[in-house]
Design a protein around this motif. Sequence first.
Motif, PDB file in Angstrom:
ATOM      1  N   TYR A  40      17.110  27.091 -23.657  1.00  0.00           N
ATOM      2  CA  TYR A  40      18.430  26.738 -24.187  1.00  0.00           C
ATOM      3  C   TYR A  40      18.506  25.247 -24.536  1.00  0.00           C
ATOM      4  O   TYR A  40      18.903  24.871 -25.633  1.00  0.00           O
ATOM      5  CB  TYR A  40      19.513  27.104 -23.172  1.00  0.00           C
ATOM      6  CG  TYR A  40      20.880  26.615 -23.556  1.00  0.00           C
ATOM      7  CD1 TYR A  40      21.628  27.290 -24.503  1.00  0.00           C
ATOM      8  CD2 TYR A  40      21.423  25.467 -22.989  1.00  0.00           C
ATOM      9  CE1 TYR A  40      22.888  26.835 -24.875  1.00  0.00           C
ATOM     10  CE2 TYR A  40      22.673  25.010 -23.349  1.00  0.00           C
ATOM     11  CZ  TYR A  40      23.395  25.698 -24.297  1.00  0.00           C
ATOM     12  OH  TYR A  40      24.631  25.245 -24.673  1.00  0.00           O
ATOM     13  N   THR A  54      21.709  30.250 -26.949  1.00  0.00           N
ATOM     14  CA  THR A  54      21.990  31.133 -25.814  1.00  0.00           C
ATOM     15  C   THR A  54      21.399  32.513 -26.041  1.00  0.00           C
ATOM     16  O   THR A  54      20.856  33.120 -25.109  1.00  0.00           O
ATOM     17  CB  THR A  54      23.508  31.231 -25.576  1.00  0.00           C
ATOM     18  OG1 THR A  54      24.032  29.921 -25.396  1.00  0.00           O
ATOM     19  CG2 THR A  54      23.823  32.071 -24.357  1.00  0.00           C
ATOM     20  N   LEU A  87      23.178  30.159 -17.911  1.00  0.00           N
ATOM     21  CA  LEU A  87      23.645  30.236 -19.295  1.00  0.00           C
ATOM     22  C   LEU A  87      25.120  30.606 -19.423  1.00  0.00           C
ATOM     23  O   LEU A  87      25.708  30.451 -20.491  1.00  0.00           O
ATOM     24  CB  LEU A  87      22.806  31.271 -20.064  1.00  0.00           C
ATOM     25  CG  LEU A  87      21.308  31.000 -20.126  1.00  0.00           C
ATOM     26  CD1 LEU A  87      20.595  32.173 -20.783  1.00  0.00           C
ATOM     27  CD2 LEU A  87      21.018  29.716 -20.850  1.00  0.00           C
ATOM     28  N   ILE A 118      29.609  32.770 -26.803  1.00  0.00           N
ATOM     29  CA  ILE A 118      28.415  32.522 -25.994  1.00  0.00           C
ATOM     30  C   ILE A 118      28.187  33.678 -25.026  1.00  0.00           C
ATOM     31  O   ILE A 118      27.050  34.134 -24.843  1.00  0.00           O
ATOM     32  CB  ILE A 118      28.525  31.168 -25.263  1.00  0.00           C
ATOM     33  CG1 ILE A 118      28.383  30.030 -26.271  1.00  0.00           C
ATOM     34  CG2 ILE A 118      27.491  31.050 -24.163  1.00  0.00           C
ATOM     35  CD1 ILE A 118      28.610  28.656 -25.702  1.00  0.00           C
TER      36      ILE A 118
END
Length: 141
Positions: A40, A54, A87, A118
């Motif tokens: 990431y 992501t 994440l 996301i």
Amino acid sequence: MIAQLVTSYIASTAFGIIFNVPRNTLIQCGFVGMMGWLVYVALVRSDTNAIVATLAAAFFVTVISRVFARLYKTPIIVFSVAGIIPLVPGGMAYDAMRSFVENDYNLAVQLAAKAFMISGSIAAGLIFSEVMNQLFKRPKA
């Protein structure tokens, strides 16, 4: 960068403890989370959109989780849940709610939409990896 990697390792390992993963897999859970965060950060620093970064990191986490699941004869969920934790856009969702409370609706909607996208890219990365696995695992006719 090293501080971020260490922090993501600790976070993944801590969530592994919270989720009662087997003790002998805690190190691997931390490693999976750290590697996902590395992907990431590397993509974001190379001017890739956070949503695409992501997605790629979630895909990578699932691939590593699948490899570890076979090596350690453990369900894949043990590694993928702990590995995906770094994440998750929890801070962004918190900031969105705080902006709503402070009556800054423009910023709140922007942050909430980005957190939602996301989160969706995490789910899409996990699903995409599983679909790719099923395609390659399928017996040739």
